[in-house]
Scaffold this active site. Structure first.
Site, PDB file in Angstrom:
ATOM      1  N   ASP A  82       0.829  -1.195   0.000  1.00  0.00           N
ATOM      2  CA  ASP A  82       0.000   0.000   0.000  1.00  0.00           C
ATOM      3  C   ASP A  82       0.870   1.254   0.000  1.00  0.00           C
ATOM      4  OD1 ASP A  82      -1.927   1.899   0.349  1.00  0.00           O
ATOM      5  OD2 ASP A  82      -2.731   1.074   2.211  1.00  0.00           O
TER       6      ASP A  82
ATOM      7  N   ASP B  92      -2.061   6.095  -5.685  1.00  0.00           N
ATOM      8  CA  ASP B  92      -2.294   5.224  -4.541  1.00  0.00           C
ATOM      9  C   ASP B  92      -2.529   3.796  -5.027  1.00  0.00           C
ATOM     10  OD1 ASP B  92      -2.922   4.221  -2.045  1.00  0.00           O
ATOM     11  OD2 ASP B  92      -4.962   5.001  -2.040  1.00  0.00           O
TER      12      ASP B  92
END
Ligand SMILES: *[C@@H]1O[C@H](CO)[C@@H](O)[C@H](O)[C@H]1NC(C)=O
Ligand SMILES: *[C@@H]1O[C@H](CO)[C@@H](O)[C@H](O)[C@H]1NC(C)=O
Ligand SMILES: *[C@@H]1O[C@H](CO)[C@@H](O)[C@H](O)[C@H]1NC(C)=O
Length: 470
Positions: free
Chosen positions: A145, A348
């Protein structure tokens, strides 16, 4: 030199199709096949959107196939795709709230404010890598992430709760290299910014971390150090991580999370001495392909084009970048550049659907709908408002979309990054608009599929190249 770890498509979010009829209940995987590239359009076989294999829930559990996580998916297979979208929105809301205290402009300098919000949402973060932790090393599959900093894994004893995971839960007492961090250590205090504003706690003089995610997921446990093995040539001692004894969330069988953000506690920062904050990845287009996560600068091709990395005020952990324009079928949309600079954009790996300022999204939607005008519209679903009913077509020709970034870097979105398929009668444009232009834009993982994406933290740049994986 570079360390490369294969990454697996965990949620198969674009490629998992759920059937509602009871007799055929289950999830099916499909692969988008590109037939031919016409002048501008991508042409896909509609049958390639259809089931190619039915997942077998008994077999599917914890194998590396697209049904991997559906066994413990609380709403059942058939609602999986809607659920993914809801999670995605929870993550986006949480990212927006981290920026909420800042004014509506982009500051291209190191930000000083620390976000005082609840942290990001893991949501439907979809990609995992397997790393080794401890001595002897135990393999653990972690969601990677770029929108988070702290790495954590579930640990025994589960004093609160541990959700089901693929591998055995890590037991620090069985490792010769685990050490607790003391509350008096200054590194304990660094958890505040690395967790999006949670003050560390203290238990029997051991530093306690807590990270919360806007969708009620969380992990709480001891802050410790361990030996981290990325590959046999890449072993890092004293890696700071969270050993979570109370964890809740939809992490779908993954043992925890690998934080690739920009904070000092992120993995790239902790191994910066060797890899200088350089890493790259390719997110595969389907569960059948494998992508990679690679550290170091020898892992990427020389066709990579770089755009400057931007630090957005209010979001120092996020990788900011500047969108300059969007083109559909090679035609530049008429969008004032200030629309993109008002709040800026981050990239992201944990957000699925790209969020654009509404002014930009509506221009994109208009052009896309024009290019798709020969197809009947289908029902919209949640944030996706441009869907088509392709159930009576053999092939579909979709406009191509490219996004340009500061420095004249034009990135063509792969076909797998344009459509989000609920079913053949509900095939949607995989972009959405924010509520208003002052909310930060997010380049999501669906649009990054098959691209090689290079994060060069040392030189303050982000790179893209086509065809990094299939
Ligand atoms: C599901 O598993 C059963 C038992 O292993 C097997 O007979 C069946 O063919 C499988 N179905 C599919 C669609 O793979
Ligand atoms: C870490 O600290 C906790 C709390 O003091 C303690 O229960 C645990 O045994 C410690 N672990 C190690 C390996 O020292
Ligand atoms: C997309 O459009 C651009 C601009 O016209 C063109 O150069 C490119 O070849 C197109 N790509 C595909 C796959 O059709």
């Amino acid at each position: 030199m570079a360390a490369t770890i294969p990454s697996t498509f965990l949620s198969a979010s674009l490629l998992l199709l759920c059937l509602l009829s009871a007799s055929r209940k289950g999830c099916v995987a499909f692969e988008q096949q590109e037939l031919a590239a016409e002048t501008h359009h991508h042409t896909l076989l509609v049958s390639s959107l259809l089931p190619s294999s039915v997942c077998n829930s008994s077999k599917a559990k914890y194998s590396h196939n697209p049904c991997f996580m559906t066994a413990d998916w609380p709403f059942g297979d058939c609602f999986y795709r809607q659920k993914v979208l809801l999670h995605d929105q929870a993550r986006v809301n949480s990212i927006h709230s981290r920026f909420a205290n800042t004014v509506n402009n982009v500051k291209e300098k190191a930000a000083t404010s620390i976000p005082a919000m609840s942290g990001s949402v893991i949501g439907s973060a979809s990609y995992i890598v397997t790393v080794g932790l401890g001595t002897p090393k135990k393999d653990l599959s972690l969601v990677f992430d770029t929108g988070s900093d702290l790495t954590w894994t579930q640990c025994q004893p589960c004093v609160g709760y541990c959700y089901q995971q693929k591998e055995p839960i890590f037991d620090p007492t069985q490792s010769k290299s685990y050490l607790n961090i003391s509350c008096s250590s200054s590194i304990c205090g660094s958890l505040y910014s690395a967790t999006g504003g949670n003050r560390p706690g203290c238990s029997s003089s051991t530093c306690v971390y807590k990270i919360g995610y806007g969708d009620k997921s969380f992990s709480v446990g001891f802050f410790g150090t361990e030996r981290l093995t990325l590959t046999s040539a890449d072993i890092f001692d004293n890696f700071l991580f969270g050993c979570g004894e109370n964890n809740q969330g939809l992490f779908r069988g993954a043992a925890g999370l690998l934080g690739l953000g920009r904070n000092e506690l992120s993995l790239p920062s902790q191994i910066a001495q060797k890899y200088n904050k350089v890493f790259s990845y390719c997110l595969p287009s389907s569960a059948r392909s494998t992508g990679y996560l690679s550290f170091g600068n020898s892992g990427f091709s020389n066709s990579v084009k770089f755009t400057p990395l931007v630090t957005l005020s209010g979001g120092p952990s996020f990788y900011g970048l500047g969108i300059t324009e969007i083109s559909v079928d090679g035609k530049r949309l008429s969008i004032s550049s200030s629309v993109f600079t008002t709040a800026g954009t981050i990239i992201d790996s944990g957000t699925d659907i790209t969020r654009l300022p509404p002014t930009a999204y509506s221009a994109l939607r208009t052009a896309f709908r024009q290019g798709m005008s020969k197809y009947p519209m289908g029902k919209q679903i949640q944030i996706l408002d441009t869907c088509y009913d392709l159930s009576s077509y053999n092939s579909v020709s979709i406009p191509n979309i490219s996004i340009s970034f500061s420095g004249g870097v034009e990135v063509e979105i792969a076909p797998a990054g344009i459509l989000y398929v609920i079913s053949p009668s509900q095939v949607c444009l995989a972009f959405a608009g924010n509520n208003d232009d002052s909310e930060v834009g997010i380049l999501g993982n669906v649009q990054q599929r098959t691209l090689q994406v290079v994060y060069d933290g040392a030189n303050g740049r982000l790179g893209f190249a086509a065809d990094g994986c299939s």
